[in-house]
Scaffold this motif. Structure first.
Motif: not given
Length: 283
Positions: A82-95
């Motif tokens: 779940d933490e990894r999924a949240a990190a990837l979602a935040d990074n897509r937002a950063a992109v």
């Protein structure tokens, strides 16, 4: 707000990261850069979100400035799904934010070891796995991921990627147009293989960003907030600039300093001093 000489002369490659003068609101920072003839700035997600991504993009665009980097994405090392999924979602937002700001470079700080974890090699592999998921998404939006190695003192809690060689070992698994590296003098000055890594990065077209800060001792606020103004420490800043130039890098030279003593001063004064120090110690 435009000036005729902003992108010419000895400051033509200079960029000042927003955190160097965090005491300045974004409009004042932009105005100060234009006044000095500095053509670039690096932005941070927190203050940009507060100001508004679209508003920030318009402000910078109307001033004729270039956003050289957006900091930061990353923090990929969690083992919990779940933490990894949240990190990837935040990074897509950063992109998405990087694309909206018109910069092609999103700086990644990899993340430290999760609590109780002692397997640093495995943590680095989780970074590579996350980059593999994120890189195609970023490329579609015209953004390149830039892996930044941090000083080894950050390895436990902030960044398991400590050397340029380690960053390149990950980046080189992907096309250069998707993933590059950051050369930051503050983090790499101590490494006797830094020159070799810079040459390797340049040969592969991997230098996505070149950042400057000096190393002063004793560290005034610990490692995180201890970066020195250019020329105040022991780093051969001009030598690093010559190395990245020799490696074929022609992009911005971005000054990124986290230092409460600088933040306590008048921001316009710090900007002018930074430009003067760049001329004296980097060119």
């Amino acid at each position: 707000m435009r000036t005729d000489n902003r992108s010419s002369g000895d400051l033509a490659r200079l960029s000042v990261n927003q955190e160097t003068v965090r005491q300045l609101p974004l409009p004042e920072l932009v105005e100060g850069l234009v006044t000095l003839g500095v053509p670039g700035l690096g932005l941070w997600r927190g203050p940009v979100r507060e100001y508004g991504v679209e508003a920030a993009a318009k402000l910078v665009r109307d001033a004729g400035l270039t956003v050289t980097t957006l900091c930061r994405g990353g923090f990929f090392t969690a083992s919990d799904p779940d933490e990894r999924a949240a990190a990837l979602a935040d990074n897509r937002a950063a992109v998405d934010e990087a694309a909206g700001l018109g910069t092609g470079t999103l700086v990644l700080v990899s993340g430290g070891l999760p609590a109780g974890d002692r397997d640093i090699a495995c943590a680095r592999e989780r970074v590579a796995d996350a980059v593999a998921e994120l890189a195609p998404y970023a490329e579609e939006r015209g953004v390149r991921l830039a892996i930044e190695p941090l000083h080894p003192m950050y390895a436990s809690d902030r960044c398991v990627v400590s050397t340029l060689a380690q960053a390149l070992d990950i980046a080189e698994r992907f096309p250069a147009r998707q993933v590059g590296v950051v050369v930051d003098t503050y983090h790499l000055w101590w490494d006797d293989r830094a020159a070799e890594g810079i040459a390797r990065a340049g040969a592969g077209g991997r230098i996505a960003s070149f950042q400057l800060a000096d190393w002063v001792t004793p560290l005034p606020e610990g490692v995180l907030l201890g970066r020195g103004q250019l020329g105040d420490g022991c780093v051969d800043l001009r030598g690093f600039r010559e190395l990245v130039d020799a490696a074929g890098y022609t992009g911005a030279v971005e000054v990124e300093i986290f230092n409460p003593a600088l933040w306590a001063r008048d921001g316009a004064e710090v900007l002018a001093e930074t430009a003067a120090r760049y001329r004296r110690h980097v060119l």
